[in-house]
Design an enzyme around this catalytic site. Structure first.
Site, PDB file in Angstrom:
ATOM      1  CB  THR A 218      -0.984   0.018   1.044  1.00 58.86           C
ATOM      2  OG1 THR A 218      -1.385  -1.287   1.501  1.00 58.86           O
ATOM      3  CG2 THR A 218      -1.579   0.806   1.205  1.00 58.86           C
TER       4      THR A 218
ATOM      5  CB  THR B 243       2.664 -10.706  15.496  1.00 57.61           C
ATOM      6  OG1 THR B 243       4.010 -11.225  15.776  1.00 57.61           O
ATOM      7  CG2 THR B 243       1.589 -11.348  15.144  1.00 57.61           C
TER       8      THR B 243
HETATM    9  N1  ASP Z   1      -2.200  -6.352   1.322  1.00 57.16           N
HETATM   10  C1  ASP Z   1      -1.436  -5.519   1.458  1.00 57.16           C
HETATM   11  C2  ASP Z   1       0.243  -5.775   1.643  1.00 57.16           C
HETATM   12  O1  ASP Z   1       0.694  -6.294   2.031  1.00 57.16           O
HETATM   13  C3  ASP Z   1      -1.330  -4.481   2.779  1.00 57.16           C
HETATM   14  C4  ASP Z   1      -0.312  -3.390   3.045  1.00 57.16           C
HETATM   15  O2  ASP Z   1       0.667  -2.742   2.345  1.00 57.16           O
HETATM   16  O3  ASP Z   1      -0.045  -3.034   4.001  1.00 57.16           O
HETATM   17  O4  ASP Z   1       0.988  -5.616   0.177  1.00 57.16           O
END
Ligand code: ASP
Length: 342
Positions: free
Chosen positions: A15, A167
């Protein structure tokens, strides 16, 4: 004159690297070559930043050991030219990658800080800028021209953690990570406060050694009341299985039913490495404390002590990949290699 620290920023995906297209409103991967143009605040930092990106950035749910090797090779090939590394990564599997990198990068004596965000960097209320800027500052911290952090860390929402102790605990809050069994390495408030006593002390006389082999023939089994003998036996007796991480109750307890203990016993006799970690977020396995764990101890189950499941999975794949002999496997697994066990 003291030289500015040189920081390599590696964007793997997630993200953090997305921006909303102003016309369509759709989230799209951000062009990291133009990072400095898009985030002018980075110019105010007293370090030199070089940015590079995976050709095809990934959502971290697609992370796997091939990508871990890719990240480690970028670090290996630029290790002497940079003073610190910041890896931008999706938060979903960041703790696994942090753990894996900690085992891969033996004798690491420079900071490798993983970070990401809950909201994209282009979002008005984003947590990405703070996470990115402070991670770079953490990676730039020096004393007598030497880096202060010399291990794989994970920075999120004002806290720097030891990566292999973390975690992901929340999919909503900005405070998405926790390190239940180890103190924070540093905190960001008005000042950056480093917890010097908690930092890993590497052997600086040894050269960086990068391990790139993982054996993925393992399974993670979480105990639950009603666990089925046929299904468990199917997994445990599968011809390709080489390791099992067993997430047990409390201080390492599991059902004492005969079929369960026998299935594990037979697997161990066939050379399968069985590791016991607790499904509690905090605390440690202590086999033998209760009757419900003493048989596990007797049949040769390995204690994961206070390791996280993420770290146990990464360590098991790493040690199997390194072909550690069965004589020393248990002793080595139960020892702290990179500060992953208290
Ligand atoms: N689904 C995303 C990922 O882990 C969530 C994030 O970027 O925090 O790539």
């Amino acid at each position: 004159m003291q030289q500015k620290p040189k920081i390599l920023l590696i964007y793997t995906g997630g993200t953090i690297g997305m921006m909303k297209d102003p016309k369509s409103g759709v989230l799209k991967a951000f062009d990291f070559a133009n990072l400095l143009k898009r985030i002018p605040e980075l110019r105010l930092l007293s370090c030199d930043i070089t940015a590079l990106s995976f050709k095809e950035p990934i959502d971290s749910s697609n992370m796997n050991p091939k990508f871990w090797v890719q990240i480690s090779e970028i670090i290996e090939s630029s290790y002497d030219r940079f003073d610190g590394f910041v890896v931008l990564h999706g938060s979903d599997t960041m703790s696994y990658t942090a753990s894996a990198l900690s085992f891969m990068l033996e004798n690491l004596a420079k900071p490798v800080i993983l970070t990401g965000s809950q909201l994209p960097i282009g979002d008005l209320r984003t947590d990405a800028k703070e996470n990115l800027i402070t991670s770079i500052q953490m990676a730039s911290l020096q004393e007598n021209n030497q880096p202060i952090v010399r291990e794989v860390g994970l920075y999120f929402e004002y806290k720097l953690y030891r990566g292999n102790r973390t975690t992901k605990i929340n999919a909503e809050h900005f405070e998405a990570f926790e390190s239940f069994n180890y103190p924070n390495l540093a905190e960001s408030g008005v000042h950056l406060k480093v917890n010097h006593e908690a930092l890993f002390v590497p052997d600086v006389n040894e050269k960086l050694l990068v391990h790139k082999h993982f054996d993925t023939n393992i399974v993670l089994v979480k105990m639950f009341p009603g666990i089925s003998d046929t299904i468990l036996e199917c997994m445990v007796n599968h011809p390709s299985i080489k390791g099992i991480v067993l997430e047990t109750y409390g201080a390492g307890n599991a059902t004492t039913e005969k079929w369960f203990v026998n299935a594990l016993k037979k697997a161990i006799e066939r050379g399968v490495q069985v590791v016991n970690v607790t499904q509690c977020p905090g605390g440690s396995v202590n086999m033998g404390q209760y009757e419900t764990s003493s048989e596990l101890k007797q049949i040769g189950v390995i204690s994961g002590k206070d390791m996280t499941s993420e770290t146990a999975v990464a360590k098991l794949m790493y040690m199997l990949g390194e072909k550690i002999s069965s004589n020393s496997f248990k002793t080595m697994f139960e020892a702290s290699l990179r500060g992953e066990i208290t």
